[in-house]
Scaffold this motif. Structure first.
Motif, mmCIF file in Angstrom:
data_model
loop_
_atom_site.group_PDB
_atom_site.id
_atom_site.type_symbol
_atom_site.label_atom_id
_atom_site.label_comp_id
_atom_site.label_asym_id
_atom_site.label_seq_id
_atom_site.Cartn_x
_atom_site.Cartn_y
_atom_site.Cartn_z
ATOM 1 N N TRP A 212 0.697 -1.128 0.159
ATOM 2 C CA TRP A 212 0.058 0.103 -0.011
ATOM 3 C C TRP A 212 0.975 1.138 0.072
ATOM 4 N N PRO A 213 0.280 2.282 -0.615
ATOM 5 C CA PRO A 213 1.088 3.796 -0.388
ATOM 6 C C PRO A 213 0.592 4.349 0.940
ATOM 7 N N TYR A 214 1.560 5.080 1.470
ATOM 8 C CA TYR A 214 1.365 5.654 2.478
ATOM 9 C C TYR A 214 1.634 7.272 2.397
ATOM 10 N N CYS A 215 0.467 8.048 2.265
ATOM 11 C CA CYS A 215 0.842 9.378 2.107
ATOM 12 C C CYS A 215 0.167 10.470 3.185
ATOM 13 N N ARG A 216 -0.362 9.817 3.961
ATOM 14 C CA ARG A 216 -1.154 10.584 5.241
ATOM 15 C C ARG A 216 -0.165 10.811 6.367
ATOM 16 N N THR A 217 0.131 9.848 6.845
ATOM 17 C CA THR A 217 1.047 9.960 8.261
ATOM 18 C C THR A 217 1.669 8.589 8.401
ATOM 19 N N ASN A 218 2.648 8.660 9.188
ATOM 20 C CA ASN A 218 3.501 7.368 9.453
ATOM 21 C C ASN A 218 3.357 7.218 11.159
ATOM 22 N N ILE A 219 2.291 7.874 11.659
ATOM 23 C CA ILE A 219 2.121 7.570 13.128
ATOM 24 C C ILE A 219 1.216 6.646 13.531
ATOM 25 N N ILE A 220 1.723 5.690 14.262
ATOM 26 C CA ILE A 220 0.813 4.678 14.712
ATOM 27 C C ILE A 220 0.284 4.830 16.028
ATOM 28 N N PRO A 221 -0.945 5.099 16.511
ATOM 29 C CA PRO A 221 -1.219 5.480 17.785
ATOM 30 C C PRO A 221 -1.387 4.167 18.865
ATOM 31 N N GLN A 222 -0.402 3.213 18.893
ATOM 32 C CA GLN A 222 -0.334 2.351 19.988
ATOM 33 C C GLN A 222 1.281 1.887 20.089
ATOM 34 N N PRO A 223 1.486 1.200 21.048
ATOM 35 C CA PRO A 223 3.137 0.891 21.110
ATOM 36 C C PRO A 223 3.465 -0.385 20.210
ATOM 37 N N TYR A 224 2.750 -0.777 19.562
ATOM 38 C CA TYR A 224 3.382 -1.748 18.492
ATOM 39 C C TYR A 224 2.465 -2.014 17.344
ATOM 40 N N CYS A 225 3.198 -2.744 16.168
ATOM 41 C CA CYS A 225 2.653 -2.778 14.859
ATOM 42 C C CYS A 225 1.474 -3.859 14.717
ATOM 43 N N ALA A 226 0.121 -3.658 14.722
ATOM 44 C CA ALA A 226 -0.525 -4.526 14.411
ATOM 45 C C ALA A 226 -1.103 -4.413 12.702
#
Length: 315
Positions: free
Chosen positions: A169-183
């Motif tokens: 997927w392309p990511y053009c909005r933000t790279n902020i994940i609002p939690q402490p791990y990648c799900a």
């Protein structure tokens, strides 16, 4: 820290893990219960592995599956907690894109594996109670090894599309994940494309893994309960049912938080974000902490082995 939080990018080099949004001032205090859960999980699961390895009487199918459960719990908790502690203690919020995908894969892979282990344990209990005379001939070492291999292949293959879908997927909005791990869905939500394939595949895995596994476990315990209630005496029924208590408690500790989290994630739009994130962390860290406690307290063979170990050390 990366300055590309809102600028256009199609392949981010890093993501930013926020920890628990809205509770940043309490991060130093929140970390202690999570650290306690992690240390309990590490100590408890290594104790289970050591106890089964050193006690020949525990070299049987149920305890082999229990060791696999302990390994799965160790991998899940270790995939999450070290980075979480770095965020809470050192404000180290950046995570490399590849590291994020790796973490995502391990979390989903071993969550699927854990569900499969409970099915294998339910099958072991079914054979032990419904056909006890053939237990050793049905669940031979080779059969157990094949079951373990099948569970590993199933979990590995089902989780494999997650990182590949996220990478495309392309990511053009933000790279902020609002939690402490990648799900999986937490990362997919950041994409600026039609990500319905990821959403549908995630639902497919949930229904085909958790749903089917829960059905198999329920069918096994229906037959187990029928066999138990057909026993002639109350003492025999209580004693036989007692061999299933540990397994049932571990199943409840795994599936109830999972169900609660899934319902809240889909229908709890009015629930504060920090509560969502806290529940997500508890959902993943509670079973690894509780499973060794449940089996250590409820399983007589493990309890006796530990008592002998500490007694010998104390003499």
């Amino acid at each position: 820290m990366s300055g590309s939080n809102t600028t256009d990018f199609t392949n981010p080099s890093t993501f930013i893990l926020l920890g628990i949004p809205g509770l940043e001032t309490a991060h130093l205090w929140i970390v202690f219960p999570f650290c306690t859960m992690y240390l309990t999980a590490i100590l408890g699961n290594f104790t289970i592995l050591f106890t089964v390895k050193t006690e020949p009487s525990l070299h049987g199918p149920m305890y082999y599956f229990l060791c696999m459960l302990a390994v799965s719990d160790l991998v899940i908790s270790t995939s999450i907690v070290p980075k979480m502690l770095a965020i809470f203690w050192f404000n180290s919020k950046e995570i490399d894109f590849s590291a994020c995908l790796t973490q995502l894969y391990f979390i989903h892979c071993f969550a699927v594996m854990e569900s499969g282990i409970f099915v294998a344990m339910a099958f072991d209990r079914y054979v032990a109670i419904c056909d006890p005379l053939r237990h050793s001939t049905i669940l031979t070492n080779s059969v157990v090894a094949n079951i373990v291999l099948a569970m590993m292949l199933r979990s590995g293959l089902l989780a494999l599309p997650f990182p590949f879908l996220v990478r495309q997927w392309p990511y053009c909005r933000t790279n902020i994940i609002p939690q402490p791990y990648c799900a999986h869905m937490a990362v997919v939500k950041l994409a600026c494309a039609d990500t319905s394939v990821s959403s549908y595949y995630g639902l497919f895995v949930v229904f085909c893994v958790m749903g089917l596994d829960a059905i198999f476990i329920a069918l096994s315990y229906t037959q187990i309960l029928r066999a138990i209630f057909s026993l002639p005496t109350k003492d025999a029924r209580i004693k036989t049912f007692g061999t299933c208590i540990s397994h049932l408690c571990a199943i409840l500790a795994f599936y109830i938080p999972s169900l609660f989290f899934s319902l809240m994630y889909r229908f709890g739009q009015n629930v504060p974000l920090h509560f969502h994130v806290l529940i997500a962390n508890v959902y993943l860290l509670m079973p690894p902490m509780l499973n060794p406690i449940i089996y250590g307290v409820r399983t007589k063979q493990i309890r006796d082995r530990l008592l002998r170990l500490f007694t010998h050390k104390g003499t």
